[in-house]
Design a protein around this motif. Structure first.
Motif, PDB file in Angstrom:
ATOM      1  N   MET A   1       1.014 -22.809  27.221  1.00 23.83           N
ATOM      2  CA  MET A   1       1.845 -23.867  26.680  1.00 23.83           C
ATOM      3  C   MET A   1       3.147 -24.015  27.475  1.00 23.83           C
ATOM      4  O   MET A   1       3.601 -25.119  27.727  1.00 23.83           O
ATOM      5  CB  MET A   1       2.125 -23.535  25.208  1.00 23.83           C
ATOM      6  CG  MET A   1       2.934 -24.550  24.495  1.00 23.83           C
ATOM      7  SD  MET A   1       1.902 -25.964  24.196  1.00 23.83           S
ATOM      8  CE  MET A   1       2.966 -26.930  23.246  1.00 23.83           C
ATOM      9  N   PHE A   2       3.733 -22.868  27.848  1.00 22.44           N
ATOM     10  CA  PHE A   2       4.982 -22.910  28.594  1.00 22.44           C
ATOM     11  C   PHE A   2       4.788 -23.569  29.959  1.00 22.44           C
ATOM     12  O   PHE A   2       5.655 -24.321  30.410  1.00 22.44           O
ATOM     13  CB  PHE A   2       5.531 -21.479  28.749  1.00 22.44           C
ATOM     14  CG  PHE A   2       6.825 -21.434  29.497  1.00 22.44           C
ATOM     15  CD1 PHE A   2       7.997 -21.896  28.907  1.00 22.44           C
ATOM     16  CD2 PHE A   2       6.875 -20.966  30.796  1.00 22.44           C
ATOM     17  CE1 PHE A   2       9.180 -21.863  29.602  1.00 22.44           C
ATOM     18  CE2 PHE A   2       8.050 -20.935  31.494  1.00 22.44           C
ATOM     19  CZ  PHE A   2       9.227 -21.385  30.897  1.00 22.44           C
ATOM     20  N   ARG A   3       3.655 -23.335  30.599  1.00 28.31           N
ATOM     21  CA  ARG A   3       3.385 -23.968  31.892  1.00 28.31           C
ATOM     22  C   ARG A   3       3.299 -25.473  31.759  1.00 28.31           C
ATOM     23  O   ARG A   3       3.816 -26.205  32.623  1.00 28.31           O
ATOM     24  CB  ARG A   3       2.067 -23.455  32.472  1.00 28.31           C
ATOM     25  CG  ARG A   3       2.124 -22.044  32.943  1.00 28.31           C
ATOM     26  CD  ARG A   3       0.757 -21.625  33.401  1.00 28.31           C
ATOM     27  NE  ARG A   3       0.807 -21.254  34.807  1.00 28.31           N
ATOM     28  CZ  ARG A   3      -0.224 -20.851  35.485  1.00 28.31           C
ATOM     29  NH1 ARG A   3      -1.418 -20.839  34.921  1.00 28.31           N
ATOM     30  NH2 ARG A   3      -0.102 -20.487  36.733  1.00 28.31           N
TER      31      ARG A   3
ATOM     32  N   PHE B   1       5.517 -30.699  32.840  1.00 26.09           N
ATOM     33  CA  PHE B   1       5.859 -31.997  32.271  1.00 26.09           C
ATOM     34  C   PHE B   1       7.334 -32.321  32.529  1.00 26.09           C
ATOM     35  O   PHE B   1       7.677 -33.432  32.939  1.00 26.09           O
ATOM     36  CB  PHE B   1       5.581 -32.025  30.755  1.00 26.09           C
ATOM     37  CG  PHE B   1       5.995 -33.303  30.107  1.00 26.09           C
ATOM     38  CD1 PHE B   1       5.233 -34.446  30.221  1.00 26.09           C
ATOM     39  CD2 PHE B   1       7.192 -33.371  29.381  1.00 26.09           C
ATOM     40  CE1 PHE B   1       5.629 -35.634  29.629  1.00 26.09           C
ATOM     41  CE2 PHE B   1       7.596 -34.554  28.796  1.00 26.09           C
ATOM     42  CZ  PHE B   1       6.816 -35.690  28.907  1.00 26.09           C
ATOM     43  N   THR B   2       8.212 -31.344  32.311  1.00 23.24           N
ATOM     44  CA  THR B   2       9.646 -31.538  32.526  1.00 23.24           C
ATOM     45  C   THR B   2       9.936 -31.780  34.008  1.00 23.24           C
ATOM     46  O   THR B   2      10.729 -32.663  34.362  1.00 23.24           O
ATOM     47  CB  THR B   2      10.439 -30.316  32.026  1.00 23.24           C
ATOM     48  OG1 THR B   2      10.092 -30.077  30.658  1.00 23.24           O
ATOM     49  CG2 THR B   2      11.926 -30.536  32.154  1.00 23.24           C
ATOM     50  N   ALA B   3       9.272 -31.004  34.880  1.00 20.95           N
ATOM     51  CA  ALA B   3       9.471 -31.182  36.325  1.00 20.95           C
ATOM     52  C   ALA B   3       9.000 -32.576  36.748  1.00 20.95           C
ATOM     53  O   ALA B   3       9.661 -33.253  37.557  1.00 20.95           O
ATOM     54  CB  ALA B   3       8.730 -30.103  37.100  1.00 20.95           C
ATOM     55  N   GLY B   4       7.893 -33.027  36.233  1.00 23.30           N
ATOM     56  CA  GLY B   4       7.382 -34.362  36.560  1.00 23.30           C
ATOM     57  C   GLY B   4       8.303 -35.463  36.063  1.00 23.30           C
ATOM     58  O   GLY B   4       8.550 -36.453  36.757  1.00 23.30           O
ATOM     59  N   ALA B   5       8.806 -35.297  34.841  1.00 21.41           N
ATOM     60  CA  ALA B   5       9.720 -36.299  34.283  1.00 21.41           C
ATOM     61  C   ALA B   5      11.012 -36.348  35.107  1.00 21.41           C
ATOM     62  O   ALA B   5      11.532 -37.436  35.409  1.00 21.41           O
ATOM     63  CB  ALA B   5      10.023 -35.977  32.826  1.00 21.41           C
TER      64      ALA B   5
END
Length: 103
Positions: free
Chosen positions: A1-3, A8-12
């Protein structure tokens, strides 16, 4: 889940960064921005030309002073020394060049 959250955060963040970069570049390419950039460059070029002209003028004055000193002329203190040059310039006929006269 953490990955998943990390990616997702890095992509955003990458998407926001890319969108910001693209929007800045698009604003730079608008006609108003291009006109402002061209005007700034023209003003800068004008300042450079003015500085160059002032340098040339100063160099000419310095060289004229050197030549006057070498030839023993002191035209600054003797206005009569310039009079023969003025009269010669006035007496010299001015010819306009007509390129059709050559043919």
């Amino acid at each position: 889940m953490f990955r998943r959250t990390f990616w997702f955060t890095a992509g955003a963040a990458a998407g926001v960064w890319a969108t910001t970069k693209v929007n800045r570049k698009l604003k730079q390419l608008t006609p108003e921005s291009l006109a402002a950039q061209a005007a700034d460059k023209a003003v800068e070029a004008g300042h450079r030309l003015k500085d160059f002209a002032l340098d040339v003028k100063a160099g000419m004055a310095q060289r004229e002073a050197e030549l006057g000193e070498a030839l023993g002329l002191d035209a600054r203190n003797d206005p009569a020394a310039l009079e023969p040059r003025r009269l010669a310039a006035l007496d010299h006929p001015k010819h306009s060049y007509n390129r059709n006269e050559d043919h």
